[in-house]
Design an enzyme around this catalytic site. Sequence first.
Site, PDB file in Angstrom:
ATOM      1  CE  LYS A 141      -4.298   1.035   0.113  1.00 31.42           C
ATOM      2  NZ  LYS A 141      -5.615   0.203  -0.147  1.00 31.42           N
ATOM      3  CG  ASP A 181      -7.136   3.370  -0.725  1.00 31.67           C
ATOM      4  OD1 ASP A 181      -7.674   2.277  -0.777  1.00 31.67           O
ATOM      5  OD2 ASP A 181      -7.457   4.246  -0.006  1.00 31.67           O
TER       6      ASP A 181
HETATM    7  N1  GLU Z   1      -7.341   0.456  -2.801  1.00 34.35           N
HETATM    8  C1  GLU Z   1      -8.108  -0.872  -3.153  1.00 34.35           C
HETATM    9  C2  GLU Z   1      -8.178  -1.680  -1.906  1.00 34.35           C
HETATM   10  O1  GLU Z   1      -8.367  -1.230  -0.893  1.00 34.35           O
HETATM   11  C3  GLU Z   1      -7.539  -1.266  -4.553  1.00 34.35           C
HETATM   12  C4  GLU Z   1      -6.359  -1.922  -4.204  1.00 34.35           C
HETATM   13  C5  GLU Z   1      -5.842  -2.540  -5.932  1.00 34.35           C
HETATM   14  O2  GLU Z   1      -6.686  -2.527  -6.770  1.00 34.35           O
HETATM   15  O3  GLU Z   1      -4.498  -2.948  -5.953  1.00 34.35           O
HETATM   16  O4  GLU Z   1      -7.955  -2.851  -2.035  1.00 34.35           O
END
Ligand code: GLU
Length: 461
Positions: A141, A181
């Site tokens: 992340k 996100d």
């Molecule tokens: N931010 C999204 C999540 O919390 C998607 C992450 C992604 O697609 O890599 O899962």
Amino acid sequence: MKTSESEIIHIQQHAAEKYVNDIYETIKQRNPNENEFLQAVKEILDSLLPVFMKHPKYMENGILERITEPERLIIFRVPWVDDNGKVRVNRGFRVQFNSSIGPYKGGLRFHPTVNASIIKFLGFEQIFKNALTGLPIGGGKGGSDFDPKGKSDGEIMRFCQSFMTELCNYIGPDVDVPAGDIGVSAREIGYLFGQYKRIRGGYQAGVITGKGLAYGGSLTRKEATGYGTVYFVEEMLNNSGLTFKGSTVVVSGSGNVSIYAIEKAAQLGATVVACSDSNGYIYDPLGINLSTVKRLKEVERKRIKEYINVHPHAKYVEGCSNIWAIPCDIALPCATQNEIDINSAKLLIENGVKAIGEGANMPSTLEAIELFLQQKVLFGPGKAVNAGGVAVSALEMSQNSMRLSWTFEEVDEKLKEIMKNIYQKSVKCSEEFGHPNNLVVGANIAGFLTVAEAMLAHGII
Ligand code: GLU
């Protein structure tokens, strides 16, 4: 005989509890003041007790000690110049938490509240969520404390370019694959990808997901988190003889997850009566008019309170937490972490809520979750419920590798199947490990076992 069996169980339980408590104390000392990260860790550790009782091998190999420590945390300076020529500096983050089952995968969040604790809680959750999808993606992340609100398009572009100029050193299609996100959607992904392509001097479409359809994006990715949330919750409801059809739903937020959760819930015959943004919420007893919300949020980037100018019968209320005082059958928190505290949980229960589906990451506090479970409210935890987004991101990576693209229907079908599997896996693990109807325990254990198996195979690394 009976007594000795129960004695053995007691000893095993004691050993597992001591092991987990000791590890939690060390993590607390090592990560002081990181409340969100500690909250996410605590939930997982508590869920895993039955695993350690049943399979002591996981205690012997230090899996828990290793899985709670990021493989890498990168913090970097992001300098950029605003429209007035003033130099601004933000902080950038990327946590590469676990790469046991695939390249690090997880979104980027641009929001003023972003710090190491937030990024680490999100990255930690992502390990288990990504494993639950059944696809080969590890946990990561990232993001920045940059606030996109009120910034011009030029400022957003310059910020994204500066952010990627540093981040590009650490990512790649087989290494680490970011996505969006909160505060990062199609526009930002475009600028980030453009800068990566320019610096690398090659077209590596699979380095980032959530891309536009014109340059390697996947159909259904935009809808995936919201649709997946509703697919999961519909499975959970059906299992108890309930359904979205004819129900009243409250969805918090009005970003990408909320919009497509509202769309799918309405398609399944529910009336969605409320949604919100960080300033307040709207209540429309006739059902939210989604094309107005899409125009306000996706096109004009305005505040949700403008909704009542178009639909004067609706009501706008300043402040967000009271949204949970609206009576509903199904609550879908799709805004942000800890938006449902114990008081909101009590209100929802008093008003007869039947099911909660977490579209956001960790939107309920630990006390709120405990109360929902105690009161037998159907509860779908975020890392299972909202996994559809990252699942379709992984499908975007597959399409990029194959250099072809699937139709909307094909991807949507795969998404449905994945959400169904996640639900079934979570139910199965909850029963197998002695906590039937507890999908928090079920999802956490199912995700953990997949990653732990790979970690065992790789040796102590
Ligand atoms: N931010 C999204 C999540 O919390 C998607 C992450 C992604 O697609 O890599 O899962």
